[in-house]
Design a protein around this motif. Sequence first.
Motif, short mmCIF file in Angstrom:
data_model
loop_
_atom_site.label_atom_id
_atom_site.label_comp_id
_atom_site.label_asym_id
_atom_site.label_seq_id
_atom_site.Cartn_x
_atom_site.Cartn_y
_atom_site.Cartn_z
N GLN A 18 0.95 -1.08 -0.02
CA GLN A 18 -0.33 0.04 0.22
C GLN A 18 0.04 1.44 0.03
OE1 GLN A 18 -3.21 0.55 -0.58
NE2 GLN A 18 -2.51 -1.78 -1.35
N THR A 19 1.87 0.81 0.46
CA THR A 19 2.92 2.74 0.31
C THR A 19 4.03 2.22 -0.02
OG1 THR A 19 3.55 1.62 3.18
CG2 THR A 19 2.49 3.48 2.53
N ALA A 25 -10.03 -4.95 -4.64
CA ALA A 25 -10.99 -4.15 -4.90
C ALA A 25 -11.87 -3.12 -4.87
CB ALA A 25 -12.12 -5.31 -5.33
N GLU A 26 -12.13 -3.19 -3.23
CA GLU A 26 -12.16 -1.21 -2.81
C GLU A 26 -11.29 -0.14 -2.50
OE1 GLU A 26 -14.25 0.56 1.26
OE2 GLU A 26 -15.27 -1.80 0.30
N PRO A 27 -10.14 0.24 -3.25
CA PRO A 27 -9.23 0.60 -2.68
C PRO A 27 -9.08 1.38 -1.35
CG PRO A 27 -9.74 1.36 -4.75
CD PRO A 27 -11.27 0.81 -4.62
N TYR A 28 -7.65 1.11 -0.77
CA TYR A 28 -7.52 1.81 0.39
C TYR A 28 -7.14 3.27 0.35
CZ TYR A 28 -6.91 -3.29 3.16
OH TYR A 28 -8.28 -4.34 2.88
N THR A 29 -8.18 4.29 1.10
CA THR A 29 -7.16 5.52 1.46
C THR A 29 -6.70 5.17 2.66
OG1 THR A 29 -9.71 5.79 2.85
CG2 THR A 29 -9.77 5.85 0.74
N LYS A 30 -5.97 6.46 2.80
CA LYS A 30 -4.99 7.20 3.67
C LYS A 30 -5.45 6.47 4.89
CE LYS A 30 -1.18 10.22 4.30
NZ LYS A 30 -0.87 11.75 3.98
N GLU A 31 -6.88 6.92 5.59
CA GLU A 31 -7.50 7.24 6.42
C GLU A 31 -8.03 5.24 6.76
OE1 GLU A 31 -8.81 9.51 3.91
OE2 GLU A 31 -7.88 10.76 5.32
N ASP A 32 -8.06 4.35 5.18
CA ASP A 32 -8.23 3.49 6.01
C ASP A 32 -6.98 2.68 6.66
OD1 ASP A 32 -10.70 3.54 4.99
OD2 ASP A 32 -9.86 2.87 3.04
N GLY A 72 -9.22 2.68 12.33
CA GLY A 72 -10.00 2.33 10.82
C GLY A 72 -10.30 1.54 10.05
N ARG A 73 -10.08 0.77 8.71
CA ARG A 73 -10.82 0.23 7.73
C ARG A 73 -9.64 -1.16 8.05
NH1 ARG A 73 -10.68 -0.41 1.61
NH2 ARG A 73 -10.92 -2.71 1.39
N ALA A 74 -8.61 -0.92 8.10
CA ALA A 74 -7.18 -2.28 8.33
C ALA A 74 -7.49 -2.39 9.36
CB ALA A 74 -6.09 -1.24 7.82
N ASP A 75 -7.45 -1.71 10.70
CA ASP A 75 -7.35 -2.18 11.38
C ASP A 75 -8.66 -3.10 11.64
OD1 ASP A 75 -5.69 -0.34 12.33
OD2 ASP A 75 -6.37 0.92 13.71
#
Length: 205
Positions: free
Chosen positions: A57-58, A82-89, A96-99
Amino acid sequence: MKKSRFLKIILFISFLGIFTGCQNPTNNIDQNKKQSEVNKTQDMDTNEKTLVVYFSQTGTTKRLAEYAADILNADIYEIIAAEPYTKEDLAYYTNGRADQEQSDPSVRPQISGEIKNMEEYDRIILGYPIWHSQAPKIIITFLEKYDFSKKTIIPFCTSHSSGIGSSASHLHEYTAPTTTWLEGKRFGGETSKKEIEEFLNNIID
Ligand SMILES: Cc1cc2nc3c(=O)[nH]c(=O)nc-3n(C[C@H](O)[C@H](O)[C@H](O)COP(=O)(O)O)c2cc1C
């Protein structure tokens, strides 16, 4: 010399000739067989087709995966959500989403696109970032999507500071029991191409 003794000597020499004549070709066949078996094994080794697969992702894992593909002259595939990860994610310890994904065992983030020729590959080099001491859940989605029963998987990960820990061994249960998992390694952001080469040289015969 008596005629009968002369005949006996001739018979004995002929017998020796026949005996050794029968033995040598057999030995040659055996030796050739052994030789061709060795060559076959060597051919099989050099014919091992490798696919480098990574999720990044980075850009840290991506750079190392590209080194590996370059070193091995292998194909490379990026796992894209399929649903891209945003910086906030991706902002960790923010719930957030990843957590949230990492703390929910049932989550399987979907992958965009697919590998159509997976059966061609014998060996998969699998790179991922450490997310809360484990592989991101999308790696499990990937492992459940294809048949790895006859393949060898070589995992590697990148992280801020955590080691590879149990992140790779936890993935084993998502592939068939006949999948060969080799020991993986964790790399930091400053890893050089030479270090990736050493890792691959040590793990691939
Ligand atoms: C959700 C999340 C959780 C993370 N958890 C850890 C961790 O437990 N230990 C660690 O050392 N780094 C952790 N990191 C940092 C990443 O592992 C590290 O920056 C990695 O090299 C990023 O790889 P990438 O650039 O290929 O995405 C985490 C990053 C994210 C986004």
